[in-house]
Design a protein around this motif. Structure first.
Motif, PDB file in Angstrom:
ATOM      1  N   GLU B  80     100.503 -53.807  21.245  1.00 54.98           N
ATOM      2  CA  GLU B  80     100.178 -52.870  20.165  1.00 54.98           C
ATOM      3  C   GLU B  80     100.796 -53.343  18.849  1.00 54.98           C
ATOM      4  O   GLU B  80     100.191 -53.223  17.794  1.00 54.98           O
ATOM      5  CB  GLU B  80     100.734 -51.474  20.483  1.00 54.98           C
ATOM      6  CG  GLU B  80     100.133 -50.836  21.694  1.00 54.98           C
ATOM      7  CD  GLU B  80      99.073 -49.788  21.362  1.00 54.98           C
ATOM      8  OE1 GLU B  80      98.725 -49.641  20.180  1.00 54.98           O
ATOM      9  OE2 GLU B  80      98.615 -49.130  22.297  1.00 54.98           O
ATOM     10  N   SER B  83      98.941 -56.722  17.661  1.00 51.96           N
ATOM     11  CA  SER B  83      97.580 -56.559  17.139  1.00 51.96           C
ATOM     12  C   SER B  83      97.526 -55.538  16.002  1.00 51.96           C
ATOM     13  O   SER B  83      96.508 -55.402  15.347  1.00 51.96           O
ATOM     14  CB  SER B  83      96.643 -56.129  18.263  1.00 51.96           C
ATOM     15  OG  SER B  83      96.966 -54.825  18.671  1.00 51.96           O
ATOM     16  N   GLY B  84      98.611 -54.823  15.789  1.00 50.83           N
ATOM     17  CA  GLY B  84      98.632 -53.844  14.700  1.00 50.83           C
ATOM     18  C   GLY B  84      98.093 -52.484  15.090  1.00 50.83           C
ATOM     19  O   GLY B  84      98.099 -51.557  14.287  1.00 50.83           O
ATOM     20  N   THR B  85      97.634 -52.331  16.353  1.00 43.54           N
ATOM     21  CA  THR B  85      97.094 -51.034  16.762  1.00 43.54           C
ATOM     22  C   THR B  85      98.181 -49.967  16.848  1.00 43.54           C
ATOM     23  O   THR B  85      97.871 -48.784  16.884  1.00 43.54           O
ATOM     24  CB  THR B  85      96.377 -51.123  18.123  1.00 43.54           C
ATOM     25  OG1 THR B  85      97.197 -51.859  19.019  1.00 43.54           O
ATOM     26  CG2 THR B  85      95.039 -51.814  17.988  1.00 43.54           C
ATOM     27  N   ILE B  86      99.438 -50.403  16.851  1.00 39.72           N
ATOM     28  CA  ILE B  86     100.539 -49.429  16.841  1.00 39.72           C
ATOM     29  C   ILE B  86     100.417 -48.527  15.617  1.00 39.72           C
ATOM     30  O   ILE B  86     100.725 -47.341  15.660  1.00 39.72           O
ATOM     31  CB  ILE B  86     101.916 -50.176  16.870  1.00 39.72           C
ATOM     32  CG1 ILE B  86     103.070 -49.196  17.051  1.00 39.72           C
ATOM     33  CG2 ILE B  86     102.166 -50.985  15.614  1.00 39.72           C
ATOM     34  CD1 ILE B  86     103.374 -48.902  18.474  1.00 39.72           C
ATOM     35  N   GLU B  87      99.911 -49.098  14.524  1.00 36.64           N
ATOM     36  CA  GLU B  87      99.748 -48.331  13.293  1.00 36.64           C
ATOM     37  C   GLU B  87      98.642 -47.282  13.460  1.00 36.64           C
ATOM     38  O   GLU B  87      98.761 -46.160  13.002  1.00 36.64           O
ATOM     39  CB  GLU B  87      99.418 -49.296  12.148  1.00 36.64           C
ATOM     40  CG  GLU B  87      99.605 -48.668  10.795  1.00 36.64           C
ATOM     41  CD  GLU B  87      99.483 -49.680   9.680  1.00 36.64           C
ATOM     42  OE1 GLU B  87      99.550 -50.898   9.943  1.00 36.64           O
ATOM     43  OE2 GLU B  87      99.316 -49.241   8.539  1.00 36.64           O
ATOM     44  N   LEU B  88      97.594 -47.703  14.134  1.00 36.25           N
ATOM     45  CA  LEU B  88      96.497 -46.785  14.432  1.00 36.25           C
ATOM     46  C   LEU B  88      97.010 -45.624  15.282  1.00 36.25           C
ATOM     47  O   LEU B  88      96.758 -44.452  15.005  1.00 36.25           O
ATOM     48  CB  LEU B  88      95.423 -47.564  15.200  1.00 36.25           C
ATOM     49  CG  LEU B  88      94.142 -46.879  15.577  1.00 36.25           C
ATOM     50  CD1 LEU B  88      93.256 -46.762  14.357  1.00 36.25           C
ATOM     51  CD2 LEU B  88      93.431 -47.679  16.649  1.00 36.25           C
ATOM     52  N   LEU B  89      97.765 -45.977  16.313  1.00 32.93           N
ATOM     53  CA  LEU B  89      98.238 -44.992  17.278  1.00 32.93           C
ATOM     54  C   LEU B  89      99.254 -44.036  16.661  1.00 32.93           C
ATOM     55  O   LEU B  89      99.182 -42.826  16.854  1.00 32.93           O
ATOM     56  CB  LEU B  89      98.858 -45.744  18.468  1.00 32.93           C
ATOM     57  CG  LEU B  89      99.185 -44.965  19.721  1.00 32.93           C
ATOM     58  CD1 LEU B  89      97.971 -44.242  20.246  1.00 32.93           C
ATOM     59  CD2 LEU B  89      99.736 -45.903  20.783  1.00 32.93           C
ATOM     60  N   LEU B  90     100.183 -44.567  15.892  1.00 32.92           N
ATOM     61  CA  LEU B  90     101.269 -43.728  15.379  1.00 32.92           C
ATOM     62  C   LEU B  90     100.941 -43.065  14.044  1.00 32.92           C
ATOM     63  O   LEU B  90     101.787 -42.401  13.463  1.00 32.92           O
ATOM     64  CB  LEU B  90     102.577 -44.521  15.307  1.00 32.92           C
ATOM     65  CG  LEU B  90     103.157 -44.879  16.679  1.00 32.92           C
ATOM     66  CD1 LEU B  90     104.413 -45.700  16.538  1.00 32.92           C
ATOM     67  CD2 LEU B  90     103.446 -43.642  17.506  1.00 32.92           C
ATOM     68  N   LYS B 246     108.687 -49.942  14.600  1.00 32.51           N
ATOM     69  CA  LYS B 246     107.224 -49.958  14.643  1.00 32.51           C
ATOM     70  C   LYS B 246     106.571 -50.716  13.492  1.00 32.51           C
ATOM     71  O   LYS B 246     105.546 -51.351  13.649  1.00 32.51           O
ATOM     72  CB  LYS B 246     106.688 -48.530  14.699  1.00 32.51           C
ATOM     73  CG  LYS B 246     107.079 -47.680  13.510  1.00 32.51           C
ATOM     74  CD  LYS B 246     106.742 -46.226  13.748  1.00 32.51           C
ATOM     75  CE  LYS B 246     107.305 -45.368  12.633  1.00 32.51           C
ATOM     76  NZ  LYS B 246     107.138 -43.949  12.887  1.00 32.51           N
ATOM     77  N   SER B 247     107.196 -50.631  12.309  1.00 29.44           N
ATOM     78  CA  SER B 247     106.514 -51.208  11.143  1.00 29.44           C
ATOM     79  C   SER B 247     106.882 -52.667  10.897  1.00 29.44           C
ATOM     80  O   SER B 247     106.309 -53.303  10.026  1.00 29.44           O
ATOM     81  CB  SER B 247     106.836 -50.385   9.908  1.00 29.44           C
ATOM     82  OG  SER B 247     108.224 -50.377   9.699  1.00 29.44           O
TER      83      SER B 247
END
Lengths: 245, 248
Positions: B80, B83-90, B246-247
């Motif tokens: 996550e 791929s940067g999807t952590i930003e989408l999720l959080l 996260k960031s």
């Protein structure tokens, strides 16, 4: 709808965002302009609640992001830079998952999925795996997930980056179409985009807010009506021929 | 009790194991290997012991899990972040705790499916004799808790690095150290620089001791408490870590 008061973000020794304040209301399309690394994305990430500010505060619909992050996150639709998506999911499943994460009711999710698939012209790839999509479609899927819950506030980080001229035109048309009852913030480094889409422009460089006004005013600062020149004069601080700040 | 949104995360994460070859590779290798080692021809083997029980199976479970379980957890957060999807999720209205817990549960469910796939071994011993089914059930419970502890450690190291290989290696190392915390070589090593009472605390963290204690067919509240603490502690650490990192 969005209010940002003295927002700052420090990454170790770098001041990524330095005391920025602005507000944007319903019906506005606010364009964030600035060179790469100016702090546009960082500011947006603080409004979305993804990163915490070092100082200052952000409010969405009157609610403080730091105090009730899950509430303000629910009010925002956000498309982050480079449109990250779950490659192993199918477009429709992914949009449904976005609806679930936004805690929408089951029937609302179905209606929402159909609506955004229509709106973002995704019908032809509806049952396709995301990893097989072209860049243009990825952007649109990312846009669709930001719109699934019909948010009041839409934050788009470089929505047209890497798209071909036709796709750029489509995305801009869509953004204009969406405005009306929403507050939209978008970042870009394409100057014509601001002129074409935005009702207001903000210029940020090195973390500082340097200009806040209408794109037309911005343009009138140059005798030849060249936005490029004005942008260069403001962001670099150098005097540019024909520009009167 | 579990929030609806956590269930959605569990569903999506569980499905994603089967959207790539990872899930199938894991299941095939685990089931093949455990089937082989349970009946391996050697001293202490199933056939030499002439006992219709699953002790040889449970003896090997920790060592297989040691390598396979961190492979299940390594991608959970590292991917996550990469791929940067952590930003989408959080930036969705979910909390970090819901994300970590949902991902952990999905991985645990997946390992539980793998464990459930070993049911022919149980049928075999039932056919061959009359095993104490209580011991078998407790053994499986112990194995599930062992997997839970390894997954909690693994997801923590998945949050530490964007690189899945780094997450995997750190996960294996820490699982190994905690698994073998009660063994003489590791105790001998740490007693060279730690005072005695700390060595004793460290020894009590041995996952193997608690696992074996359950495998003997006795439910000790202390063992259950140990696994709950182990899982809760590492998950809590993961939540703190992901909130902080996260960031980056």
């Amino acid at each position: 709808m969005i209010e940002v008061n003295h927002l700052s973000k420090r990454f170790e020794s770098i001041m990524a965002v330095d005391d920025i304040s602005f507000a944007a209301g319903k019906g506005e399309i606010l364009g964030f302009l600035g060179p790469n690394g100016a702090g546009k994305s960082t500011t947006m990430k603080m409004i979305t609640g993804f990163i915490l500010p070092s100082d200052g505060e952000a409010l969405v619909c009157g609610k403080k992001v730091q105090e009730v992050p899950t509430v303000t996150k629910g009010l925002i639709g956000y498309m982050s830079e480079n449109a990250p998506l779950y490659d192993d999911m199918y477009v429709e499943d992914f949009l449904r998952y976005a609806g679930e994460l936004r805690q929408m009711a089951a029937d609302k999710i179905e209606a929402g999925v159909n609506r955004v698939i229509d709106l973002c012209a995704l019908t032809s790839v509806r049952y396709q795996k995301i990893e097989t999509l072209s860049k243009g479609f990825r952007r649109r899927v990312s846009m669709a997930q930001a719109l699934i819950h019909d948010p009041e506030v839409l934050i788009l980080d470089e929505p047209t980056d890497g798209l071909d001229p036709n796709q750029k035109h489509e995305v801009r048309t869509l953004i204009r179409q969406l405005s009306g009852n929403k507050c939209i913030v978008l970042s870009t480094h394409i100057l014509e985009e601001v002129e074409e889409v935005c009702t207001r422009a903000i210029i940020i460089a090195k973390g500082k807010l340097l200009y806040d006004g209408t794109p037309a005013d911005l343009k009138s600062k140059s005798k030849q009506h060249k936005l490029d020149d004005v942008f260069r004069a403001i962001t670099t601080g150098e005097s540019v021929q024909g520009v009167n700040l | 009790m579990i929030a609806e949104v956590t269930k959605s995360i569990v569903r999506r994460e569980f499905k994603s194991y089967f959207a790539s070859p990872l899930g199938y590779v894991f299941l095939i290798i685990f089931l093949f290997a455990i089937g082989y080692v349970t009946f391996e021809p050697g001293s202490g083997s199933f056939f030499l012991m002439r006992q219709a029980d699953l002790s040889s199976f449970f003896r090997y479970v920790p060592y297989l899990f040691l390598f396979l379980v961190p492979a299940v957890s390594m991608r959970l957060l590292a991917e996550e972040r990469k791929s940067g999807t952590i930003e989408l999720l959080l930036t969705m209205p979910v909390t970090e705790a819901q994300v970590v817990f949902g991902k952990f549960l999905a991985a645990w469910l997946f390992v539980a499916v793998a464990l459930a796939g070993t049911f022919p071994l149980v049928l075999t011993v039932i056919y061959l004799g009359s095993p104490d089914l209580g011991v078998v059930i407790l053994g499986y419970l112990g194995a599930a808790l062992l997997a839970g502890a390894f997954l909690a450690i693994g997801i923590f190291f998945s949050a530490i690095s964007k690189n899945q290989v780094v997450s995997f290696i750190l996960g294996v190392v820490f699982c190994y150290v905690l698994l073998m915390a009660g063994s003489p070589p590791i105790l001998g090593f740490i007693s060279t620089f730690l005072p005695k009472f700390l060595v004793e605390i460290f020894e009590s963290l041995s996952i193997m001791n608690h696992f074996e204690s359950m495998g003997r067919g006795v439910i000790v509240i202390g063992d259950l408490f140990f696994f709950a603490l182990m899982i809760g502690g590492w998950l809590y650490g993961t939540i703190l870590l992901i909130t902080e990192k996260k960031s980056n």
